[in-house]
Scaffold this active site. Structure first.
Site, mmCIF file in Angstrom:
data_model
loop_
_atom_site.group_PDB
_atom_site.id
_atom_site.type_symbol
_atom_site.label_atom_id
_atom_site.label_comp_id
_atom_site.label_asym_id
_atom_site.label_seq_id
_atom_site.Cartn_x
_atom_site.Cartn_y
_atom_site.Cartn_z
ATOM 1 N N CYS A 1 39.008 35.584 3.875
ATOM 2 C CA CYS A 1 37.936 36.124 3.024
ATOM 3 C C CYS A 1 37.043 34.987 2.526
ATOM 4 O O CYS A 1 35.815 35.111 2.481
ATOM 5 C CB CYS A 1 38.527 36.864 1.832
ATOM 6 S SG CYS A 1 39.589 38.256 2.261
ATOM 7 N N ASP B 1 48.763 -5.501 -5.942
ATOM 8 C CA ASP B 1 48.177 -6.597 -6.700
ATOM 9 C C ASP B 1 49.245 -7.086 -7.676
ATOM 10 O O ASP B 1 50.080 -6.312 -8.144
ATOM 11 C CB ASP B 1 46.947 -6.102 -7.455
ATOM 12 C CG ASP B 1 46.382 -7.164 -8.376
ATOM 13 O OD1 ASP B 1 46.046 -8.247 -7.879
ATOM 14 O OD2 ASP B 1 46.319 -6.912 -9.597
#
Length: 742
Positions: A20, A415
């Site tokens: 739909c 990091d």
């Protein structure tokens, strides 16, 4: 006046299946002024881009048989008034579903008496006709609208053709049963999709609608929307915090689990940040509002998750493209099945007997069983469920593409500063020349070392340097920050340290190099300073009235959970774990050894981090980059998946905007959960797709052989849709297995 191109966001009501949604998308793209649009069947969010007025879009969607309501400019929807509490209530909310229930009651006599017992009577056919009209009229109307307005053949058209064909051959009960089963199946699919939507909507109920504002000494209960930045609110014990802010007075514990996923309440004292939706503990707080209601942390979380749910996974886009031509192709194949065997091979067109089916009937069953509902819904319901589960655990994943990519990660780059480490200096060692325990660390206590720390704190209280904050914080934790008055005549020694007068004594705090040049000190302290410097610590030497008094060491300490997180990632199947840092090799390797990382890339400048990540991708394939700062942004963008941490604890906004995944807390132990969830979602999607295709193939063979009835085909199609939907919804309950979340 020409309308400017802009984005409009709506909530579309009445969608029961992904097909739909596809029909609405295809129709809207053909509307004048619309450049692009996307409608998420599971969330009901429609995003339209183009030079078109919202009212035009709303009217066009209504012409297709659905309702659209605009979403405010913040992008967040309010809790829906029609959010289902139970399936029965959901079925009674809309006319279409009420008619389906009526049809179900009317068709029961036909199923029992005609299909099972073989009775034939006019009143049974009449009830079947009534059921067909009640359940089938909304379906036929939707099919006609799709055909006329958007010139597309929808699944509603397939069912309508099949039902009309069944009436033509006199199978009235079967025609009514097909429509009733299809309507109820669509309603069940819509109900399960609504449950997935409510998973993220439930976050919105965490924030109170009112707050107790303190102004001119009076407390007044006001709506949170009326509060402005700078207002002071009072949060009583046991209440939810209504706004983001900073504690002005009071001390308490706050449960931040709804925001960050942290399982242990966090101590809040003046100066600490609190977040809307968290739960106050035993104390009363006065909080200064820092953000308007529409921009508080939980509102941004909801907005980001809703936007993420709109971003489709690559596999979903592929399935949507496939479904676009699949449905018309099924109609053509059914027409060939009905005509070719009778015309070319002399096979029966009509049913030769009640126990034998002709090729026309088989073609009708093909239309029913070939419905692509299960295949189309298999991916979005799984993605939305996974994103909602992640959000409730304090993790924001920005869309299906990021979720899919996470499932294939085999290498993770971290990091160092602010990610594996805390990112701020901490006092790790105090050593006086008069210390009775020369190897004492910051956790031990010694009168001589306490005196040294008192003097250092008195001088550093006048400084804003990060190292000064570390010394003052350590003194405060030991209860030494107020025992000696602040230093007078404080002056910086540029590049070397600081000097001040404390109760008539001259105190100098400086670097090891400065003391080598200006002040004699024992060789043992010199060796210790060199040793500390080699592992990334910052040694600070202290003299009192020109006489060496001792040394402090300050360092960016490793997060307590970093080692456990790295170990959990290895257990989760992450084959390569890399640490990137601009620090010296000695410092980098010391931190790496502490957390359990064996692949270190040291002395990498921020400008070269992205290049390093690209090299890692070339070596290992899919790579995730984890960082928190502004200088991590290029590397996060270069990775297959960028992960930013600490969104609720001051992480850089640039990193979070660039990242594909954001951890609201700094707890790296959430990373294994993220990868486990992504892999579970990937397995679920693949299983759903494979199961949908397998059922279609099996039933297509059964239909072609004439062994299946139309209502059996409906059961197979709707049953498959329901099973893949429920399988996808299982991800809503996905929970981490680590103690960090217990």
């Amino acid at each position: 006046m020409q309308t400017q191109t802009r984005d409009h966001i709506f909530t579309v009501h009445g969608i029961d299946c992904a097909h739909c949604a596809n029909t609405i998308e295809v129709s809207l793209v053909r509307l004048d002024g619309v450049e692009a649009c996307e409608l998420n069947a599971t969330t009901g969010r429609l995003r339209v881009r183009g030079a078109v007025e919202p009212d035009t879009v709303i009217a066009y969607v209504r012409s297709l048989g659905y309702e659209a309501t605009p979403i405010d400019e913040t992008g967040a929807t309010s809790p829906s008034s029609d959010a289902p509490v139970s399936f029965v209530r959901f079925m009674w909310q809309r006319v279409e579903t009420r008619l389906a229930l009526v049809g179900a009651v009317l068709i029961v006599p036909g199923v029992v008496l005609h299909e099972l017992l073989g009775w034939r009577a006019l009143w049974i056919d009449a009830l079947a006709w009534a059921a067909l009209v009640a359940a089938g009229l909304p379906i036929a109307r939707s099919a006609w609208r799709s055909l006329v307005v958007s010139r597309t053949i929808s699944i509603n058209a397939l069912m309508t053709i099949a039902a009309v064909g069944a009436v033509i051959i006199g199978a009235h009960v079967e025609a009514g049963l097909v429509m009733v089963l299809f309507a109820i199946g669509e309603a069940i699919e819509g109900f399960t999709a609504a449950r997935a939507r409510d998973a993220i909507r439930s976050l919105m109920t965490l924030v109170p609608e009112t707050a107790l504002r303190l102004r001119d000494g009076y407390e007044t209960r006001v709506p949170v929307d009326e509060l402005e930045v700078g207002d002071v609110i009072v949060v009583r014990p046991g209440e939810r915090v209504p706004m983001d802010g900073v504690v002005r007075s009071g001390a308490t514990h706050v449960d931040q689990a709804p925001i960050t996923g942290e399982s242990v309440p966090v101590v809040k004292t003046p100066g600490a940040h609190v977040y809307a939706g968290s739960i106050n503990g035993e104390g009363v707080m006065e909080v200064v509002v820092t953000h308007p209601a529409s921009e508080n942390t939980i509102s941004r979380m909801i907005r980001l998750v809703q936007e993420a749910q709109d971003r489709r996974a690559p596999v979903q886009r592929m399935i949507d493209r496939f479904a676009g031509w699949y449905t018309p192709a099924v109609v053509g194949i059914a027409a060939l099945m009905a005509t070719v065997p009778p015309l070319l091979f002399g096979q029966p067109f009509w049913n030769p007997s009640p126990d034998e089916t002709g090729w026309f009937y088989r073609s009708l069953a093909l239309l029913v069983v070939a419905c692509p509902c299960a295949l189309v819904i298999s991916t979005p319901v799984s993605v939305v469920s996974a994103l909602s589960a992640a959000a409730r655990a304090g993790v924001l994943i920005k869309g299906g593409a990021a979720l899919e990519a996470l499932g294939g990660i085999r290498a993770v780059a971290f990091d160092k500063t602010g990610t594996l480490t805390t990112g701020k200096p901490t006092l790790v060692m105090v050593r006086s020349v008069d210390c009775r325990e020369p190897e004492q660390n910051n956790d031990a206590r010694c009168d001589a070392c306490d005196t040294l720390l008192e003097l250092a704190c008195a001088v550093e209280r006048r400084s804003e340097h990060p190292l000064a904050h570390a010394i003052v914080d350590a003194a405060r934790r030991r209860g030494l920050s107020q025992t000696v008055p602040p230093a007078a005549s404080v002056a910086a020694l540029p590049g070397h340290g600081i000097i001040g007068e404390v109760e008539g004594r001259t105190v100098v705090i400086g670097s090891h190099r400065y003391f080598d040049e200006t002040s004699p000190h024992p060789r043992s302290f010199c060796n210790r300073a060199e040793q500390d410097a080699s592992v990334g610590r910052t040694p600070l030497m202290i003299s009192v009235d020109g006489v060496f008094a001792g040394m402090l060491s300050v360092a960016d300490t490793v997060r307590p959970e970093s080692r456990e997180a790295v170990a959990l990632l290895r257990e989760a199947g992450i084959e390569h774990i890399i640490m990137l840092t601009g620090d010296r090799r000695e410092t980098a390797y010391a931190v790496a050894a502490d957390v359990g990382v064996d692949d270190v890339r040291a002395e990498v400048l921020p400008a070269h981090k992205a290049e390093t990540v690209e090299n890692l991708r070339a070596a290992y394939g899919a790579v995730a980059m984890v960082g928190d700062g502004i200088n991590d942004t290029p590397a996060l963008a270069s990775a297959t998946v960028g992960i930013a941490i600490g969104a609720a604890h001051g992480g850089a906004n640039q990193a979070m905007e660039t990242a594909d995944v954001t951890l609201m807390s700094n707890d790296l132990r959430r990373l294994p959960f993220v990868f486990a969830l992504a892999r579970a979602a990937r397995r679920t999607i693949m299983l759903n797709v494979a199961f949908s295709i397998a059922v279609k193939v099996v039933f297509l063979a059964i239909v072609a052989a004439g062994w299946s009835t139309m209502w059996m085909a409906v059961f197979a199609d709707m049953g498959t849709s329901l099973l893949v939907t429920l399988n996808g919804l299982r991800l809503l309950g996905f929970r981490p297995k680590t103690e960090a979340f217990s």
